[in-house]
Design a protein around this motif. Structure first.
Motif, PDB file in Angstrom:
ATOM      1  N   ALA A   1       0.831  -1.212   0.000  1.00  0.00           N
ATOM      2  CA  ALA A   1       0.000   0.000   0.000  1.00  0.00           C
ATOM      3  C   ALA A   1       0.865   1.261   0.000  1.00  0.00           C
ATOM      4  N   ILE A   2       1.952   1.248   0.773  1.00  0.00           N
ATOM      5  CA  ILE A   2       2.847   2.406   0.805  1.00  0.00           C
ATOM      6  C   ILE A   2       3.434   2.654  -0.579  1.00  0.00           C
ATOM      7  N   VAL A   3       3.927   1.593  -1.199  1.00  0.00           N
ATOM      8  CA  VAL A   3       4.527   1.739  -2.524  1.00  0.00           C
ATOM      9  C   VAL A   3       3.490   2.194  -3.550  1.00  0.00           C
ATOM     10  N   ARG A   4       2.283   1.659  -3.431  1.00  0.00           N
ATOM     11  CA  ARG A   4       1.231   2.066  -4.374  1.00  0.00           C
ATOM     12  C   ARG A   4       0.944   3.565  -4.250  1.00  0.00           C
ATOM     13  N   ARG A   5       1.008   4.091  -3.024  1.00  0.00           N
ATOM     14  CA  ARG A   5       0.776   5.529  -2.832  1.00  0.00           C
ATOM     15  C   ARG A   5       1.984   6.358  -3.243  1.00  0.00           C
ATOM     16  N   GLN A   6       3.175   5.853  -2.911  1.00  0.00           N
ATOM     17  CA  GLN A   6       4.376   6.660  -3.095  1.00  0.00           C
ATOM     18  C   GLN A   6       4.899   6.663  -4.519  1.00  0.00           C
ATOM     19  N   ALA A   7       4.807   5.543  -5.202  1.00  0.00           N
ATOM     20  CA  ALA A   7       5.438   5.424  -6.514  1.00  0.00           C
ATOM     21  C   ALA A   7       4.996   6.504  -7.499  1.00  0.00           C
ATOM     22  N   PRO A   8       3.695   6.801  -7.620  1.00  0.00           N
ATOM     23  CA  PRO A   8       3.312   7.845  -8.574  1.00  0.00           C
ATOM     24  C   PRO A   8       3.880   9.217  -8.210  1.00  0.00           C
ATOM     25  N   VAL A   9       3.941   9.507  -6.910  1.00  0.00           N
ATOM     26  CA  VAL A   9       4.438  10.812  -6.484  1.00  0.00           C
ATOM     27  C   VAL A   9       5.936  10.921  -6.758  1.00  0.00           C
ATOM     28  N   ILE A  10       6.679   9.883  -6.386  1.00  0.00           N
ATOM     29  CA  ILE A  10       8.127   9.895  -6.616  1.00  0.00           C
ATOM     30  C   ILE A  10       8.424   9.903  -8.111  1.00  0.00           C
TER      31      ILE A  10
ATOM     32  N   THR B   1      11.363  -3.380  -5.065  1.00  0.00           N
ATOM     33  CA  THR B   1      11.994  -3.452  -6.383  1.00  0.00           C
ATOM     34  C   THR B   1      11.158  -2.702  -7.413  1.00  0.00           C
ATOM     35  N   SER B   2       9.855  -2.767  -7.278  1.00  0.00           N
ATOM     36  CA  SER B   2       8.977  -2.058  -8.214  1.00  0.00           C
ATOM     37  C   SER B   2       9.115  -0.547  -8.066  1.00  0.00           C
ATOM     38  N   LEU B   3       9.179  -0.062  -6.807  1.00  0.00           N
ATOM     39  CA  LEU B   3       9.308   1.382  -6.606  1.00  0.00           C
ATOM     40  C   LEU B   3      10.631   1.888  -7.171  1.00  0.00           C
ATOM     41  N   VAL B   4      11.704   1.167  -6.911  1.00  0.00           N
ATOM     42  CA  VAL B   4      13.013   1.594  -7.408  1.00  0.00           C
ATOM     43  C   VAL B   4      13.020   1.583  -8.935  1.00  0.00           C
ATOM     44  N   SER B   5      12.406   0.568  -9.515  1.00  0.00           N
ATOM     45  CA  SER B   5      12.356   0.484 -10.976  1.00  0.00           C
ATOM     46  C   SER B   5      11.612   1.660 -11.587  1.00  0.00           C
TER      47      SER B   5
ATOM     48  N   ALA C   1      11.112   4.590 -10.308  1.00  0.00           N
ATOM     49  CA  ALA C   1      11.855   5.832 -10.098  1.00  0.00           C
ATOM     50  C   ALA C   1      12.942   5.986 -11.154  1.00  0.00           C
ATOM     51  N   GLU C   2      13.674   4.904 -11.410  1.00  0.00           N
ATOM     52  CA  GLU C   2      14.727   4.980 -12.422  1.00  0.00           C
ATOM     53  C   GLU C   2      14.143   5.241 -13.808  1.00  0.00           C
ATOM     54  N   ARG C   3      13.088   4.546 -14.143  1.00  0.00           N
ATOM     55  CA  ARG C   3      12.484   4.717 -15.466  1.00  0.00           C
ATOM     56  C   ARG C   3      11.892   6.110 -15.647  1.00  0.00           C
ATOM     57  N   SER C   4      11.593   6.756 -14.522  1.00  0.00           N
ATOM     58  CA  SER C   4      11.046   8.111 -14.594  1.00  0.00           C
ATOM     59  C   SER C   4      12.127   9.176 -14.593  1.00  0.00           C
ATOM     60  N   GLY C   5      13.390   8.775 -14.504  1.00  0.00           N
ATOM     61  CA  GLY C   5      14.467   9.740 -14.645  1.00  0.00           C
ATOM     62  C   GLY C   5      15.357   9.939 -13.459  1.00  0.00           C
ATOM     63  N   CYS C   6      15.159   9.190 -12.370  1.00  0.00           N
ATOM     64  CA  CYS C   6      15.984   9.366 -11.176  1.00  0.00           C
ATOM     65  C   CYS C   6      17.187   8.432 -11.174  1.00  0.00           C
ATOM     66  N   THR C   7      18.306   8.942 -10.683  1.00  0.00           N
ATOM     67  CA  THR C   7      19.445   8.096 -10.347  1.00  0.00           C
ATOM     68  C   THR C   7      19.156   7.463  -8.985  1.00  0.00           C
ATOM     69  N   VAL C   8      19.470   6.192  -8.879  1.00  0.00           N
ATOM     70  CA  VAL C   8      19.197   5.460  -7.644  1.00  0.00           C
ATOM     71  C   VAL C   8      20.481   5.372  -6.831  1.00  0.00           C
ATOM     72  N   ILE C   9      20.440   5.888  -5.603  1.00  0.00           N
ATOM     73  CA  ILE C   9      21.620   5.980  -4.741  1.00  0.00           C
ATOM     74  C   ILE C   9      21.363   5.231  -3.435  1.00  0.00           C
TER      75      ILE C   9
ATOM     76  N   LEU D   1      21.770  -6.952  -3.787  1.00  0.00           N
ATOM     77  CA  LEU D   1      20.712  -6.141  -4.393  1.00  0.00           C
ATOM     78  C   LEU D   1      20.465  -6.556  -5.835  1.00  0.00           C
ATOM     79  N   HIS D   2      21.523  -6.764  -6.593  1.00  0.00           N
ATOM     80  CA  HIS D   2      21.361  -7.190  -7.984  1.00  0.00           C
ATOM     81  C   HIS D   2      20.657  -8.546  -8.050  1.00  0.00           C
ATOM     82  N   ARG D   3      21.060  -9.441  -7.168  1.00  0.00           N
ATOM     83  CA  ARG D   3      20.532 -10.802  -7.217  1.00  0.00           C
ATOM     84  C   ARG D   3      19.035 -10.859  -6.946  1.00  0.00           C
ATOM     85  N   VAL D   4      18.516  -9.927  -6.126  1.00  0.00           N
ATOM     86  CA  VAL D   4      17.094  -9.982  -5.759  1.00  0.00           C
ATOM     87  C   VAL D   4      16.234  -8.987  -6.544  1.00  0.00           C
ATOM     88  N   GLY D   5      16.804  -8.373  -7.584  1.00  0.00           N
ATOM     89  CA  GLY D   5      15.961  -7.590  -8.474  1.00  0.00           C
ATOM     90  C   GLY D   5      16.179  -6.103  -8.507  1.00  0.00           C
TER      91      GLY D   5
END
Length: 556
Positions: free
Chosen positions: A362-371, A431-435, A437-445, A462-466
């Motif tokens: 639920a958190i990711v569903r709310r946050q992902a569009p905003v981020i 993994t979905s939220l990070v994905s 964010a990157e596809r929307s133009g953010c560098t992931v740090i 991190l790479h191994r789990v997605g």
């Protein structure tokens, strides 16, 4: 005009992307944003843990309260330590503490009633008796439970303490029991300790000053070996008797078979007191463990039930003000956490479905569009947008290590084994939220309290789990930050200055975020900072902060 159109287009594109991934439109943020740089004290003031909790004794609140609504286990440990005057060694102050003062007050009030209770029973032609539990009613186990066992009960270690007669008396209880005996009460012991521990227990009681306990009036539980068998006066619904069945039916035996009137029954657990066969009951405080048991069939004693509402400050100071019954019992907290993570009692979380997984989703569903919108707008405006994420319990999930392996007692050597073996699964939905964010133009740090020696294994995990988005460097700048060890080349960076020799988490993380936003750190605009600890988020240098739930440890 051109900028406004560009922002609208970028935002719309990000919303469309996240709606496709999550099936959701933008919603209000779960978390708090400063929406400026630096955020100022007002934003940080909102980044504070809850202090009021509702928690049922059976652990069921883990299904309803959400992660922030569960008392954090490390905070509970600090609160218990404050209550017992424990400076952090696991040893209670035996002279003065909130616990010592509370027990003294309880005992003083009950002592004032002893003569009246005794004389009333005698006038009725009865033989007045008092029944007392052992552990944390007459003998004090704190040092064993905490310094030795670290709140993880070990029956072999307990037996060593019992046979060595190592327990001090519970504060004020020696004088109370001896006075009751002097007034004419017959004193009985009734404990969950077993028959093989009976002699040592009675000797321990005598050694610390009790004069009233004798072998023939001290009831211990059968072992099922040799002559130590379940007595005929205890009949139970199943093969394994509950605490209430054993204790209530033993009190019934004392009254009906031995001819006494139990004027007062004293214990530190509600299960010591339930089931009747006593004129009155006295509960002593004990938040260090819980031994629950169903009441006898047909018996309802709602007053003999634990509290469900608590006020608990994150710094442990509530242990000085709330009293023992007002401190969340640590075993109940463990059960509540297990319910929240879908742990059936093995220490292993359910990775498919649980209240925790549903809350993260639920958190990711709310946050992902905003981020995503922030990332897209930042990219469109050439602001070099980035998101910063903690590791443990933000991108990598540590529950099985913390509980099944460590039993809530952190061991850095064991943690390093898990890190180097890359054994952590991904935190649910992240993994979905990070994905997105990157596809929307953010560098992931990445920004974690793990150390430099663990950086390579952490990124590989991190790479191994997605999470392919994480790397040590991107665009010529560092993009995964781990903490220095002080050995060799791994030294405190110049952009981190601390008030003391050992930097706080907030100093390290907030100054690193400030560095990330500086020209030397890549000139990023941190549009969102995500972490499971408030210390991951405090200190500014982020447009938005997102707190993920985690009651399994606390890093202030």
């Amino acid at each position: 005009m051109r900028r406004s159109v560009l922002s609208a287009v970028a935002t719309g594109a990000a919303i469309a992307l996240t709606a496709t991934l999550f099936g959701a439109a933008p919603a209000d943020a779960h978390g708090w944003g400063s929406h400026g740089r630096p955020p100022g004290q007002a934003a940080d003031a909102r980044l504070t843990p809850r202090t009021h909790f509702t928690m049922a004794a059976d652990g069921s609140s883990g299904a309803t309260q959400g992660g922030e609504g569960i008392p954090n286990i490390d905070v509970v440990k600090k609160t218990i330590a404050t209550y017992y005057g424990d400076p952090g060694t696991g040893l209670a102050d035996r002279d003065d503490s909130p616990y010592v003062r509370e027990v003294r007050s309880i005992v003083a009030r009950q002592s004032a009633q002893l003569r009246r209770i005794h004389d009333a029973a005698v006038r009725r032609g009865e033989k007045p008796a008092i029944v007392l539990d052992a552990d944390d009613t007459t003998l004090w186990t704190y040092d064993m439970e905490v310094a030795d066992m670290h709140f993880v009960f070990d029956p072999a270690r307990q037996d060593e303490w019992v046979q060595d007669e190592r327990f001090p008396a519970v504060p004020s209880m020696v004088g109370f029991v001896n006075r009751a005996q002097a007034l004419g009460f017959t004193v009985f012991g009734l404990t969950g300790r077993n028959d093989d521990q009976k002699a040592a227990t009675v000797q321990n009681l005598t050694k610390v000053g009790y004069t009233a306990f004798t072998q023939d009036r001290f009831f211990t539980k059968w072992t099922g070996v040799g002559a130590s068998q379940q007595p005929s006066y205890v009949t139970c619904a199943t093969a394994k008797c509950t605490t209430v069945e054993y204790k209530a039916l033993t009190r019934k035996h004392i009254e009906q078979d031995l001819g006494y009137d139990i004027a007062l029954n004293i214990g530190d657990q509600w299960s010591d007191l339930q089931g009747g066969y006593a004129d009155r009951s006295l509960k002593l405080p004990n938040p260090t463990y819980s031994l629950p048991s169903a009441d006898l069939p047909g018996v309802s004693e709602p007053r003999l039930s634990p509290r469900t509402h608590f006020t608990t400050a994150a710094d442990g100071s509530s242990g000085a003000t709330q009293g023992g019954e007002g401190i969340p019992n640590i075993d109940v907290v463990k059960k509540t956490i297990a319910t929240y993570y879908g742990d059936p009692g093995t220490g292993v979380a359910d990775r498919s479905d649980s209240p925790y997984i549903r809350e993260l989703r639920a958190i990711v569903r709310r946050q992902a569009p905003v981020i995503a919108a922030q990332c897209a707008v930042g990219r469109g405006l050439h602001r070099n947008p980035a998101i910063v994420l903690d590791a443990d319990d933000t991108t990598l999930w540590t529950y099985d290590m913390e509980v099944a392996d460590m039993h809530f007692v952190f061991d850095p050597a064991r943690q390093d084994e898990w890190v180097q073996d890359e054994r952590f699964p991904a935190t649910p939905s992240m993994t979905s939220l990070v994905s997105v964010a990157e596809r929307s133009g953010c560098t992931v740090i990445g920004l974690t309290g793990r150390n430099d020696d663990q950086q390579a294994a952490t990124i590989e995990n991190l790479h191994r789990v997605g999470y392919p988005q994480f790397s040590a460097t991107q665009h010529g700048t560092q993009t995964y930050y781990t903490k220095w060890t002080g050995v060799g080349a791994s030294q405190q960076p110049s952009y981190v200055t601390c008030a003391a020799a050992k930097c706080t988490t907030v100093e390290y993380k907030s100054q690193t975020r400030a560095h990330i936003e500086s020209r030397s750190g890549g000139g990023y605009d941190v549009v969102a900072n995500l972490g499971d600890q408030y210390s991951d988020l405090l200190g500014g240098s982020a447009d938005r902060t997102v707190k993920l739930p985690n009651p399994t440890y606390y890093l202030p």
